[in-house]
Design a protein around this motif. Structure first.
Motif, short mmCIF file in Angstrom:
data_model
loop_
_atom_site.label_atom_id
_atom_site.label_comp_id
_atom_site.label_asym_id
_atom_site.label_seq_id
_atom_site.Cartn_x
_atom_site.Cartn_y
_atom_site.Cartn_z
N PHE A 138 0.86 -1.18 0.00
CA PHE A 138 0.00 0.00 0.00
C PHE A 138 0.90 1.23 0.00
N LEU A 139 0.98 1.89 -1.13
CA LEU A 139 1.94 2.96 -1.36
C LEU A 139 1.35 4.33 -0.99
N PRO A 140 2.22 5.33 -0.81
CA PRO A 140 1.74 6.61 -0.24
C PRO A 140 0.89 7.45 -1.18
N ASP A 141 1.08 7.33 -2.50
CA ASP A 141 0.31 8.20 -3.41
C ASP A 141 0.28 7.60 -4.81
N TYR A 160 1.71 -6.44 -13.21
CA TYR A 160 1.77 -5.68 -11.97
C TYR A 160 0.37 -5.60 -11.39
N LYS A 161 0.26 -5.87 -10.09
CA LYS A 161 -1.04 -5.78 -9.41
C LYS A 161 -0.99 -4.70 -8.35
N LEU A 162 -2.00 -3.84 -8.36
CA LEU A 162 -2.10 -2.78 -7.37
C LEU A 162 -2.90 -3.26 -6.16
N HIS A 163 -2.37 -3.00 -4.98
CA HIS A 163 -3.16 -2.91 -3.76
C HIS A 163 -3.32 -1.41 -3.52
N PRO A 164 -4.39 -0.81 -4.01
CA PRO A 164 -4.51 0.64 -4.00
C PRO A 164 -4.80 1.17 -2.59
N PRO A 165 -4.84 2.50 -2.43
CA PRO A 165 -4.99 3.09 -1.09
C PRO A 165 -6.24 2.63 -0.34
N GLY A 166 -7.33 2.34 -1.05
CA GLY A 166 -8.50 1.80 -0.38
C GLY A 166 -9.68 2.75 -0.29
N THR A 167 -9.58 3.91 -0.93
CA THR A 167 -10.73 4.81 -1.02
C THR A 167 -11.08 4.99 -2.49
N PHE A 168 -12.36 5.13 -2.74
CA PHE A 168 -12.89 5.09 -4.10
C PHE A 168 -12.17 6.07 -5.04
N THR A 169 -12.08 7.32 -4.66
CA THR A 169 -11.50 8.34 -5.54
C THR A 169 -10.01 8.12 -5.74
N GLU A 170 -9.28 7.88 -4.65
CA GLU A 170 -7.83 7.65 -4.76
C GLU A 170 -7.53 6.42 -5.60
N ALA A 173 -7.86 7.04 -9.33
CA ALA A 173 -6.71 7.82 -9.82
C ALA A 173 -5.48 6.93 -9.98
N ALA A 174 -5.26 6.02 -9.03
CA ALA A 174 -4.11 5.12 -9.11
C ALA A 174 -4.24 4.16 -10.29
N TYR A 175 -5.43 3.60 -10.48
CA TYR A 175 -5.63 2.68 -11.60
C TYR A 175 -5.33 3.37 -12.94
N ARG A 176 -5.80 4.60 -13.08
CA ARG A 176 -5.59 5.32 -14.33
C ARG A 176 -4.12 5.69 -14.52
N ALA A 177 -3.48 6.15 -13.46
CA ALA A 177 -2.09 6.58 -13.56
C ALA A 177 -1.17 5.42 -13.91
N VAL A 178 -1.43 4.26 -13.35
CA VAL A 178 -0.60 3.10 -13.64
C VAL A 178 -0.78 2.66 -15.08
N ARG A 179 -2.01 2.63 -15.57
CA ARG A 179 -2.22 2.26 -16.97
C ARG A 179 -1.51 3.24 -17.90
N GLU A 180 -1.59 4.50 -17.59
CA GLU A 180 -0.92 5.50 -18.43
C GLU A 180 0.59 5.30 -18.41
N ALA A 194 -11.09 -5.85 -0.37
CA ALA A 194 -12.42 -5.69 0.24
C ALA A 194 -12.71 -4.26 0.67
N ALA A 195 -12.32 -3.29 -0.17
CA ALA A 195 -12.43 -1.88 0.22
C ALA A 195 -13.75 -1.23 -0.13
#
Length: 367
Positions: A138-141, A160-170, A173-180, A194-195
């Motif tokens: 779980f990374l900082p940003d 690469y698999k993301l364990h994202p921050p765990g809030t809907f909006t963040e 943003a992480a999913y989109r940034a990684v794909r880009e 389970a977020a």
């Protein structure tokens, strides 16, 4: 035939970091772990790491309640042991999902050593290497996820698999940034642990479909059968789940047969050891589903997972947590990953070259 005459469980503490903080999984710390060793009257020894949780002393005490069941048993009798343990455990013990696996793995280690063959050869290999993907902490940003995904791709991993921050909006943003960052075709997976609420998971799933993610893992609690089934029936992106369900292949089979998942998750640590993993994979195959193995965290257990992965034809990838340096302790010979593929050790049994000096130095309790 051999009989188990002695069982040793070592509770090991590898890092003085705050265990509660470490459980938020930011990376940078080494978790507690267990080492379970079975010895037979004939001198054969089988060993497996086990899940340490927040406190290896506490989890070691839990695993010690399983010792009386295995003492005097034949490590070759895996089916007998499996069936009789279910009854034994139901009547009184009710152990957590991580308790049985290390014993089963250690039995397989003994069997392989007796046969003079690697365990994956006994299981019947489908391949000799497995494409590997890196799984984030779980990374900082958002920028940190994008940078790590790019480094993973450049290092030759197959995904690469993301364990994202765990809030809907963040998370979006992480999913989109990684794909880009990695381009349209590099394999990406999402595991929010389970977020989400069901409505949020539906919205995220539709975005992941547009971003060409391979699967959507545990968007809801594994116990949320109705919610997962709704997702699986409403989205095109495959839904992966079941890694934390009690009941091993029995529970996973129900989820699969009722259309609650598209990809079954299992592993040799939390889900009952090698015997249960192979059963689960075969159930998934019979129902036309993939069975993707969940990381076992510690590299000493990843090698056990790998023996199964080599013998499972309906698993596409192998997962390792990233950065890998947090989990490579307790071994003299590291995981062999070349060009994004992981290769097995060739010694008999599990083929694991343990660093017993390291294990001795970090043992805090023996059961």
């Amino acid at each position: 035939m051999p009989q188990i005459k002695h069982i040793e469980i070592r509770a090991c503490r590898a890092d003085a970091a705050d265990p509660v903080l470490a459980a938020t999984l930011p990376g940078g710390s080494t978790p507690d772990f267990l080492v379970v060793t079975l010895r037979t009257h004939e001198g054969l020894m089988g060993t497996s790491f086990g899940f340490g949780g927040l406190n290896a002393v506490a989890t070691g005490a839990v695993l010690s309640t399983v010792k009386p069941f295995f003492l005097g048993r034949d490590p070759f009798d895996r089916e007998r042991n499996w069936q009789e343990f279910r009854k034994f455990n139901r009547k009184w013990n009710h152990v957590p999902i991580y308790a049985y696996g290390p014993y089963d793995n250690a039995c397989w280690d003994i069997v392989g050593k007796q046969a003079g063959l690697p365990v994956y050869k006994l299981l019947g290999p489908a391949r000799d290497r497995v494409p590997t993907y890196a799984s984030s902490m779980f990374l900082p940003d958002t920028a940190a996820y994008a940078a790590e995904a790019l480094s993973v791709m450049q290092a030759g991993f197959h995904g690469y698999k993301l364990h994202p921050p765990g809030t809907f909006t963040e998370d979006l943003a992480a999913y989109r940034a990684v794909r880009e960052a990695v381009g349209r075709d590099f394999a990406l997976m999402a595991d929010p642990v389970a977020a989400y609420r069901l409505d949020e998971a539906l919205r995220v799933g539709r975005v992941l479909e547009q971003l060409n993610y391979l699967w959507f893992e545990e968007p809801l609690w594994d116990e949320d059968f109705r919610g997962l089934r709704t997702l699986a029936q409403s989205l095109d992106i495959p839904i992966a789940a079941t890694e934390t369900l009690a009941g091993q292949q029995y529970a996973s089979a129900h989820y699969a047969a009722e259309g609650a998942v598209d990809i079954i998750r299992t592993d040799v640590s939390w889900r009952g050891g090698i015997t249960a993993v192979m059963r689960t994979a075969h159930v998934a195959e019979a129902l036309g589903l993939r069975c993707e193995l969940h990381t076992c965290i510690y590299h000493a257990l990843e090698i056990v997972n790998l023996h199964c992965a080599l013998a499972i034809s309906n698993a596409e990838f192998f997962e390792v947590l990233y950065p890998m340096s947090d989990y490579d302790f307790g071994l003299k010979t590291p995981l062999r990953i070349e060009d994004g593929y992981i290769y097995p050790p060739e010694g008999p049994g599990l083929g694991i070259d343990y660093d017993w000096d390291y294990i001795d130095d970090h043992t805090v309790e023996i059961y």
